[in-house]
Motif scaffolding. Structure first.
Motif, mmCIF file in Angstrom:
data_model
loop_
_atom_site.group_PDB
_atom_site.id
_atom_site.type_symbol
_atom_site.label_atom_id
_atom_site.label_comp_id
_atom_site.label_asym_id
_atom_site.label_seq_id
_atom_site.Cartn_x
_atom_site.Cartn_y
_atom_site.Cartn_z
ATOM 1 N N MET A 203 0.573 -0.847 -0.296
ATOM 2 C CA MET A 203 0.602 -0.095 -0.315
ATOM 3 C C MET A 203 0.852 0.941 -0.088
ATOM 4 O O MET A 203 0.769 2.360 -0.721
ATOM 5 N N GLN A 204 2.253 1.379 1.125
ATOM 6 C CA GLN A 204 2.747 2.117 0.794
ATOM 7 C C GLN A 204 3.687 3.082 -0.555
ATOM 8 O O GLN A 204 3.289 3.272 -0.841
ATOM 9 N N ARG A 205 3.921 1.733 -1.200
ATOM 10 C CA ARG A 205 4.549 1.777 -2.663
ATOM 11 C C ARG A 205 3.704 1.765 -3.397
ATOM 12 O O ARG A 205 3.794 3.102 -4.479
ATOM 13 N N GLU A 206 2.088 1.691 -3.855
ATOM 14 C CA GLU A 206 1.209 2.240 -4.297
ATOM 15 C C GLU A 206 0.883 3.971 -4.509
ATOM 16 O O GLU A 206 0.809 4.347 -4.844
ATOM 17 N N GLU A 207 0.784 4.122 -2.550
ATOM 18 C CA GLU A 207 0.598 5.679 -2.327
ATOM 19 C C GLU A 207 2.160 6.791 -2.713
ATOM 20 O O GLU A 207 1.686 7.611 -3.674
ATOM 21 N N LYS A 208 3.045 5.821 -3.020
ATOM 22 C CA LYS A 208 4.800 6.448 -3.535
ATOM 23 C C LYS A 208 4.270 6.432 -4.772
ATOM 24 O O LYS A 208 4.531 7.726 -5.360
ATOM 25 N N HIS A 209 4.177 5.669 -5.568
ATOM 26 C CA HIS A 209 3.827 5.464 -7.131
ATOM 27 C C HIS A 209 2.829 7.093 -7.412
ATOM 28 O O HIS A 209 3.033 7.070 -8.694
ATOM 29 N N LYS A 210 1.625 6.671 -6.657
ATOM 30 C CA LYS A 210 0.350 7.896 -6.769
ATOM 31 C C LYS A 210 1.153 9.295 -6.757
ATOM 32 O O LYS A 210 0.686 9.939 -7.538
ATOM 33 N N LYS B 72 3.583 9.977 -9.563
ATOM 34 C CA LYS B 72 2.847 10.584 -10.880
ATOM 35 C C LYS B 72 1.810 11.981 -10.998
ATOM 36 O O LYS B 72 1.702 12.267 -11.900
ATOM 37 N N VAL C 265 -6.242 8.704 -2.929
ATOM 38 C CA VAL C 265 -5.722 8.828 -2.837
ATOM 39 C C VAL C 265 -5.987 9.720 -1.551
ATOM 40 O O VAL C 265 -7.063 10.236 -0.830
ATOM 41 N N THR D 30 -0.648 12.228 1.037
ATOM 42 C CA THR D 30 -0.062 11.740 0.070
ATOM 43 C C THR D 30 -0.596 13.238 -0.863
ATOM 44 O O THR D 30 0.573 13.926 -1.606
#
Length: 249
Positions: free
Chosen positions: A1-8, A11, A43, A47
Motif C-alpha cells: 500500500m505504501q509503495r502504491e501511494e508513493k507511485h501515485k 504520478k 489518494v 499524499t
C-alpha cells in the motif's frame, strides 16, 4: 500500500508540474487543492499534501493560507499574463493576483472623488452610462517597485453605496457579487495600443524613454443592463501579455 501511494505521489506531482510547464496553469492561477487531488486521484490526504508541498518546494507555486496554491511567475522576463473576457481573472483582483504570482503589490491613489453628474463611455460601439453619484478612483498599481498599471475606475454609488470605504487592495468585483448581491454580472472589454512619450501628460509610469502601452476599456453590468463599473486603464506594454478567453456556446 505504501509503495502504491508513493507511485501515485510521483504520478500526480509529475502531471501537475507538466501542466504548469506547458501553460495549462498560468502564473497566478490555482492548481488543484488538497481535497480536489484526493477526490480526483483517490489518494490519502497525506499524499495530496505531499504533492502540493513538492510542487511548492520546486519553486513552481506558493500556498497562500485560506486561498489555495498558486502558480508563481517564473517566466524569464517576468511578464504578467492576463486574460481578457475572464470572469475568474477579474474576480481575483489585481493585488491578490500579483501576490499569487510572487510579487509585492502596492497602490498609490492619485484621485478619489464623487461625480454627482455621472459618467459615460463608448466601448465596442456601444454607449454605457452610469447615472450619478459615481465614485471615481484613479490609482497607480505597482508590482514590487515598478508601476505596471495606471487605472481609472468609475463605480455606481447607487448600486454600490459606500463602496468608497472599501480598502484599495480589495477586489471590487467580489464586492459586487457578495456585499452588494448584484447577481450574475457581464463584462465587455476592448483592448487597444498606444505609445507614451516621457512628456506625455497621460504618462504616469515615470519612464525616461518611450514605452508601448495597452489601453483597456471595460464595462461591468447586471442582467438588467444596469452599469456597475466603467474602467479605462493603461498597462505597460513591455511588461504585459494578454490572452483571450474564447467561449463556445
Amino acid at each position: 500500500m505504501q509503495r502504491e501511494e508513493k507511485h501515485k505521489f510521483k504520478k500526480i506531482s509529475d502531471e501537475i508540474i507538466r501542466a504548469i510547464q506547458t501553460g495549462k496553469y498560468l502564473p497566478g492561477e490555482k492548481i488543484p487543492s488538497e481535497n480536489e487531488i484526493i477526490s480526483q486521484y483517490n489518494v490519502s490526504n497525506t499524499t495530496a499534501r505531499k504533492v502540493l508541498l513538492a510542487i511548492e518546494l520546486n519553486g513552481l507555486a506558493r500556498r497562500i493560507k485560506g486561498k489555495g496554491t498558486f502558480v508563481l511567475n517564473r517566466t524569464e522576463d517576468r511578464h504578467l499574463v492576463r486574460t481578457l473576457g475572464s470572469i475568474a481573472d477579474t474576480r481575483i483582483g489585481f493585488n491578490e493576483k500579483l501576490k499569487a504570482e510572487g510579487f509585492e503589490p502596492k497602490n498609490i491613489i492619485l484621485e478619489k472623488t464623487i461625480l454627482n453628474d455621472g459618467i459615460s463611455s463608448e466601448i465596442n460601439g456601444k454607449h454605457y452610462i452610469i447615472q450619478g453619484p459615481v465614485l471615481k478612483v484613479h490609482q497607480l498599481r505597482y508590482a514590487n517597485d515598478l508601476i505596471m498599471k495606471d487605472e481609472t475606475k468609475y463605480i455606481s454609488l447607487t448600486l454600490c453605496p459606500k463602496i468608497n470605504l472599501l480598502p484599495p487592495e480589495a477586489s471590487h468585483y467580489k464586492a459586487y457579487e457578495t456585499k452588494y448581491q448584484l447577481g450574475k454580472l457581464h463584462i465587455i472589454q476592448t483592448m487597444g495600443a498606444d505609445i507614451f512619450k516621457p512628456d506625455d501628460e497621460r504618462n504616469n509610469f515615470g519612464t525616461a524613454a518611450i514605452i508601448p502601452v495597452f489601453v483597456l476599456d471595460s464595462a461591468i453590468f447586471t442582467l438588467q443592463e444596469k452599469v456597475v463599473e466603467l474602467e479605462r486603464s493603461y498597462y505597460r506594454g513591455d511588461k504585459y501579455r494578454f490572452a483571450i478567453n474564447a467561449q463556445e456556446y
